[in-house]
Design a protein around this motif. Structure first.
Motif, short mmCIF file in Angstrom:
data_model
loop_
_atom_site.label_atom_id
_atom_site.label_comp_id
_atom_site.label_asym_id
_atom_site.label_seq_id
_atom_site.Cartn_x
_atom_site.Cartn_y
_atom_site.Cartn_z
N ILE A 198 26.01 50.91 -47.62
CA ILE A 198 27.14 50.02 -47.93
C ILE A 198 28.01 49.82 -46.70
O ILE A 198 28.44 48.70 -46.40
CB ILE A 198 27.97 50.61 -49.10
N ALA A 199 28.26 50.89 -45.97
CA ALA A 199 29.05 50.78 -44.74
C ALA A 199 28.37 49.87 -43.72
O ALA A 199 29.02 49.03 -43.09
CB ALA A 199 29.29 52.16 -44.15
N GLU A 200 27.05 50.03 -43.57
CA GLU A 200 26.31 49.17 -42.64
C GLU A 200 26.41 47.71 -43.07
O GLU A 200 26.63 46.82 -42.24
CB GLU A 200 24.83 49.60 -42.61
N TRP A 201 26.23 47.46 -44.35
CA TRP A 201 26.33 46.10 -44.91
C TRP A 201 27.70 45.49 -44.65
O TRP A 201 27.83 44.29 -44.38
CB TRP A 201 26.02 46.15 -46.40
N ALA A 202 28.72 46.35 -44.70
CA ALA A 202 30.09 45.87 -44.49
C ALA A 202 30.44 45.73 -43.01
O ALA A 202 31.57 45.35 -42.68
CB ALA A 202 31.08 46.82 -45.17
N GLY A 203 29.51 46.05 -42.11
CA GLY A 203 29.75 45.90 -40.69
C GLY A 203 30.46 47.08 -40.05
O GLY A 203 30.98 46.96 -38.94
N LEU A 204 30.45 48.22 -40.72
CA LEU A 204 31.10 49.41 -40.15
C LEU A 204 30.15 50.13 -39.20
O LEU A 204 28.93 50.07 -39.36
CB LEU A 204 31.55 50.36 -41.26
N ARG A 205 30.72 50.81 -38.25
CA ARG A 205 29.95 51.55 -37.26
C ARG A 205 29.70 52.97 -37.78
O ARG A 205 30.65 53.73 -37.97
CB ARG A 205 30.71 51.59 -35.93
N VAL A 206 28.43 53.31 -38.00
CA VAL A 206 28.08 54.59 -38.61
C VAL A 206 27.28 55.43 -37.62
O VAL A 206 26.24 54.99 -37.12
CB VAL A 206 27.27 54.40 -39.90
N ALA A 207 27.76 56.62 -37.34
CA ALA A 207 27.08 57.53 -36.39
C ALA A 207 26.20 58.52 -37.15
O ALA A 207 26.43 58.82 -38.32
CB ALA A 207 28.12 58.29 -35.57
N MET A 208 25.18 59.02 -36.46
CA MET A 208 24.32 60.07 -37.00
C MET A 208 24.64 61.39 -36.32
O MET A 208 24.85 61.43 -35.11
CB MET A 208 22.85 59.72 -36.80
#
Length: 398
Positions: A198-208
């Motif tokens: 959902i975060a990716e879809w919303a354009g948020l930057r997600v780290a691993m």
């Protein structure tokens, strides 16, 4: 402001019926089934209560499970009243986010109730991963070769596993951003599999950030068997390490025995048995790990039955003592110090002999050699030294 000074809330998603795991033999959903006397959900909640930086925790449960949740008797000032989830995981997470909204936490961690073995290291890694990012999640590299197929019968292509990672929880986000993303996603026909998507879809930057193999999700009945074994190892077994040292003088001869291998040489090792310094040192290391004295206690040189005996007999005895205690040998490591003969070419054969004698995999055995740089009695080729260590896993004693 550092992450540690921010308010950090947790949503534990426990609203599923857990039907796939009920073949475990219990009528209760998986999150309420006991692992060594403690329900899965209680273990999960307690894992987060053990992290002082966590400020609030809300558990999202199924509407039919209020009595089972109350029976857990979870008590802590940071625990908010449980809220009822929705028909999907996505809807349940949104219910948890809306319950936290009046508190306006800076950060929220969203975690599956069926991952009871999450540890503070993983939780702290996710929190740290939010520095400079909108979200963070623990992952583990995919080690299996992955095939893609459109029909489930024929391979279409092989994926590049170097770019593939398995997602775990908790997944952490800045609260306002993930709440907004979830509210928008609620109106989409798409089925989102986790909050990071959902975060990716919303354009948020997600780290691993690094996950852990033990942070697995209990999904099927066999996962309970794995979980029980993990807990049995944690509670009932302990790992001990022993160290061994031996030295024997060289005398005229035609071969030396080292690591159970006969190596042609212009000298031999002097001793009551075959004088295999490597196996003697390793035998002492194993005996030391279980508190059983040394090789001389079990095979005194004054006893003539051991004259010229193969040292594999001594090593096998030490391994049998470990097995008799309900233990196992985790690994062995031997270092041989000699100017001559050259050992490296014989090391694989030594590993094989040691492994066969102890009944373990050769991958659990290390043999290496070095010289003494022409110094001392070893450097003058008057003797050979061996040092060894052994780790064994045995039932815990207090």
């Amino acid at each position: 402001m550092s992450q540690r000074s921010k308010s950090i809330a947790v949503i534990i998603v426990a609203a599923g019926k857990g039907e796939r795991a009920q073949a475990h033999g219990a009528a209760a959903p998986k999150q309420y089934q006991a692992l060594r006397g403690v329900p899965v959900l209680a273990r999960t909640v307690n894992a987060f209560l053990a992290v002082p930086e966590i400020t609030k925790i809300v558990t999202v449960i199924h509407s039919d499970h209020r009595a089972q949740y109350a029976a857990l008797r979870l008590e802590d000032a940071r625990l908010l009243p449980a809220v009822e989830g929705g028909a999907t995981r996505q809807a349940s997470v949104l219910a948890g986010l809306q319950a936290l909204a009046p508190l306006r936490p800076d950060i929220v961690l969203i975690h599956d109730a069926a991952r009871p073995f999450v540890d503070p290291g993983v939780i702290g890694g996710v929190i740290a991963g939010l520095e400079g990012n909108d979200g963070a999640l623990p992952v583990s590299p995919v080690v299996d070769t992955i095939k893609r197929s459109a029909d489930g019968r024929q391979v279409a292509r092989t994926e590049d596993r170097s770019q593939l990672f398995a997602a775990q929880t908790p997944q952490g986000f800045r609260f306002a951003q993930i709440l907004s993303a979830h509210l928008r996603a609620a109106n989409q026909p798409r089925n989102f599999t986790d909050d990071a998507e959902i975060a990716e879809w919303a354009g948020l930057r997600v780290a691993m950030v690094p996950g852990q193999a033990g942070n697995f999700k209990i999904t099927h009945a066999e996962d309970f068997v794995r979980a029980e074994r993990m807990l049995q190892g944690d509670r009932l077994m302990e790992t001990r390490t022993g160290i061994g040292y031996d030295v024997h003088q060289l005398a005229p001869g035609d071969a030396v025995w080292l690591g159970g291998v006969r190596i042609p040489h212009h000298s031999r090792l002097q001793g009551h048995s075959d004088a295999d310094v490597a196996l003697h040192a390793l035998t002492d290391a194993i005996l030391g790990a279980i508190g059983e004295g040394d090789i001389g206690v079990h095979f005194p040189p004054s006893d003539m039955q051991w004259k010229d005996a193969a040292s594999t007999l001594f090593l096998k005895h030490a391994g049998e003592l470990v097995a008799a205690r309900g233990g196992r040998i985790v690994n062995c490591d031997v270092t041989i110090v000699a100017e001559a003969p050259r050992i490296a070419a014989h090391a694989p054969a030594m590993c094989a002999v040691i492994a066969e004698t102890l009944g373990i995999s050769a991958r659990r055995v290390g043999v290496k050699a070095t010289t003494n740089e022409k110094l001392g009695f070893v450097g003058r080729e008057e003797g050979i030294v061996a040092m060894a260590s052994a780790s064994v896993e045995v039932p815990r004693v207090d």
